[in-house]
Every structure is written in structure tokens, then in C-alpha cells.
Design a protein around this motif. Structure first.
Motif, short mmCIF file in Angstrom:
data_model
loop_
_atom_site.label_atom_id
_atom_site.label_comp_id
_atom_site.label_asym_id
_atom_site.label_seq_id
_atom_site.Cartn_x
_atom_site.Cartn_y
_atom_site.Cartn_z
N GLU A 40 59.72 -25.73 43.35
CA GLU A 40 60.68 -24.34 42.87
C GLU A 40 61.75 -24.22 43.73
O GLU A 40 62.60 -23.31 43.13
CB GLU A 40 59.47 -23.31 43.27
N GLY A 41 61.94 -24.86 44.60
CA GLY A 41 63.29 -24.60 45.26
C GLY A 41 63.30 -23.54 46.27
O GLY A 41 62.20 -23.00 46.56
N GLY A 42 64.39 -22.68 46.26
CA GLY A 42 64.36 -21.39 47.06
C GLY A 42 65.85 -21.23 47.78
O GLY A 42 66.63 -22.08 47.90
N ILE A 69 74.19 -31.70 48.67
CA ILE A 69 74.12 -32.72 47.73
C ILE A 69 72.76 -33.11 47.33
O ILE A 69 71.83 -33.21 48.36
CB ILE A 69 74.80 -33.80 48.71
N VAL A 70 72.65 -33.22 46.08
CA VAL A 70 71.24 -33.72 45.60
C VAL A 70 71.21 -34.89 44.94
O VAL A 70 71.79 -35.41 44.15
CB VAL A 70 70.83 -32.48 44.60
N ASP A 71 70.25 -35.98 45.37
CA ASP A 71 70.32 -37.22 45.12
C ASP A 71 71.70 -37.84 45.10
O ASP A 71 71.91 -38.61 43.90
CB ASP A 71 69.61 -37.20 43.72
N GLY A 72 72.56 -37.71 46.13
CA GLY A 72 73.74 -38.36 46.48
C GLY A 72 74.71 -37.63 45.11
O GLY A 72 76.21 -38.13 45.41
N GLN A 73 74.53 -36.68 44.37
CA GLN A 73 75.51 -36.09 43.49
C GLN A 73 75.82 -34.52 44.45
O GLN A 73 74.86 -33.74 44.58
CB GLN A 73 75.12 -35.49 42.28
N ILE A 74 77.30 -34.24 44.39
CA ILE A 74 77.64 -32.92 44.91
C ILE A 74 77.03 -31.68 43.98
O ILE A 74 77.43 -31.78 42.83
CB ILE A 74 79.14 -32.84 45.22
N ALA A 75 76.22 -30.85 44.46
CA ALA A 75 75.79 -29.89 43.53
C ALA A 75 76.56 -28.40 43.93
O ALA A 75 76.88 -27.84 42.45
CB ALA A 75 74.39 -29.46 44.08
N SER A 76 77.27 -28.27 44.93
CA SER A 76 77.91 -27.15 45.24
C SER A 76 78.74 -27.37 46.36
O SER A 76 78.14 -27.72 47.25
CB SER A 76 77.02 -25.87 45.25
N VAL A 77 79.82 -26.65 46.35
CA VAL A 77 80.69 -26.30 47.51
C VAL A 77 80.98 -25.11 47.90
O VAL A 77 81.35 -24.37 46.98
CB VAL A 77 81.86 -27.26 47.31
N PRO A 94 65.38 -25.39 41.32
CA PRO A 94 64.11 -26.13 41.03
C PRO A 94 64.34 -27.37 40.75
O PRO A 94 65.22 -27.77 40.12
CB PRO A 94 63.56 -25.40 39.88
N ASN A 95 63.46 -28.29 40.94
CA ASN A 95 63.44 -29.64 40.48
C ASN A 95 62.48 -29.79 39.44
O ASN A 95 61.32 -29.83 39.86
CB ASN A 95 63.08 -30.71 41.94
N ARG A 96 62.95 -29.92 38.32
CA ARG A 96 61.99 -30.08 37.15
C ARG A 96 61.90 -31.34 36.66
O ARG A 96 61.57 -31.70 35.70
CB ARG A 96 62.70 -29.12 36.04
N HIS A 97 62.07 -32.52 37.46
CA HIS A 97 61.89 -33.86 37.12
C HIS A 97 60.55 -34.31 37.76
O HIS A 97 59.99 -33.65 38.59
CB HIS A 97 63.17 -34.63 37.84
N ASN A 98 60.16 -35.54 37.34
CA ASN A 98 58.96 -36.11 37.65
C ASN A 98 59.23 -36.82 39.04
O ASN A 98 58.02 -37.57 39.46
CB ASN A 98 58.36 -37.00 36.66
#
Length: 133
Positions: A40-42, A69-77, A94-98
Motif C-alpha cells: 500500500e506504500g505510505g 528511486i523505484v526499481d532503478g527509475q527516478i520517481a521524484s526529486v 502503492p505497488n500495484r504490480h505482482n
């Protein structure tokens, strides 16, 4: 004449020492982010303090940035203006992946003094793994 020279030298020393700047840069702890983050994140608080950076002038706090950085990708700065703080909120989406995702938070300090103006390298300050749905 000797007394005048000593007085001028003392006044010059006082004048130079009264316009010094003490700089402080952020320092991070090791317990900032849980090792396992729910799917769910947070919002998590990253705690930090400022460490003394020896110079000779007023008191200033270095500006700094952090990035997620989420899975090697910059999500926000995010920019953090140099001020006395001790925690910042970090929002993990939230992580909506499997499959689980790696989460890494890095910081970079902006050193800006008389003849220096540069951004430091990105330094990891905390990390975790976000569970999948």
C-alpha cells in the motif's frame, strides 16, 4: 608608533573574525525507512541533523535534495531549503504490480560558499523492498 601598529593589527583581526560563516550540512541516520514496505506504500519520515562544516563567516545551512528511486527509475526529486529541520516526509506510492520493488532514497548537498558552488554526488541514505499485491 608601536602602540598604533598593534592597535591597527588587533582591529583588523577583530574585523576579519566578525564576518565568518559557519556552514552546516545534513547528516542522516540509519533507521529512516523500514526494510520491508507494505504494498500500500505510505509516508515515512527520514530523520536527519546538521553537522558542522568548519568555515569562517556567518551561520548558514546547506540546501539539499533527495530523490526516490523505484526499481532503478527516478520517481521524484525534492528540494529541501537549508534550514534547521530534523525530518522530512517521504511518500512511497502503492505497488500495484505482482512483483516486489526496490526503494532507494538518495541525497545530494548543495555546497555554496564564497568561491565554491557545486552539488555533491547522490548518496544513498536509506533503502527497502516494497511488497507486491
Amino acid at each position: 608608533m608601536k602602540k598604533t601598529a598593534i592597535l591597527l593589527l588587533a582591529l583588523a583581526a577583530i574585523g576579519f573574525s566578525s564576518c565568518n560563516t559557519d556552514y552546516y550540512e545534513p547528516v542522516f541516520g540509519i533507521d529512516n525507512l523500514p526494510t520491508v514496505i507494505p504494498a500500500e506504500g505510505g509516508t515515512y519520515m527520514i530523520h536527519y541533523d546538521y553537522a558542522y562544516y568548519d568555515t569562517k563567516a556567518d551561520v548558514k545551512y546547506f540546501d539539499w535534495q533527495y530523490r526516490i528511486i523505484v526499481d532503478g527509475q527516478i520517481a521524484s526529486v525534492t528540494d529541501v531549503a537549508g534550514s534547521k529541520g530534523n525530518s522530512i516526509p517521504v511518500n512511497i506510492a502503492p505497488n500495484r504490480h505482482n512483483y516486489p520493488k526496490s526503494i532507494l532514497v538518495e541525497a545530494s548537498t548543495h555546497v555554496k560558499m564564497y568561491d565554491e558552488d557545486w552539488w555533491g554526488d547522490w548518496t544513498p541514505i536509506c533503502s527497502g523492498v516494497q511488497l507486491a499485491y
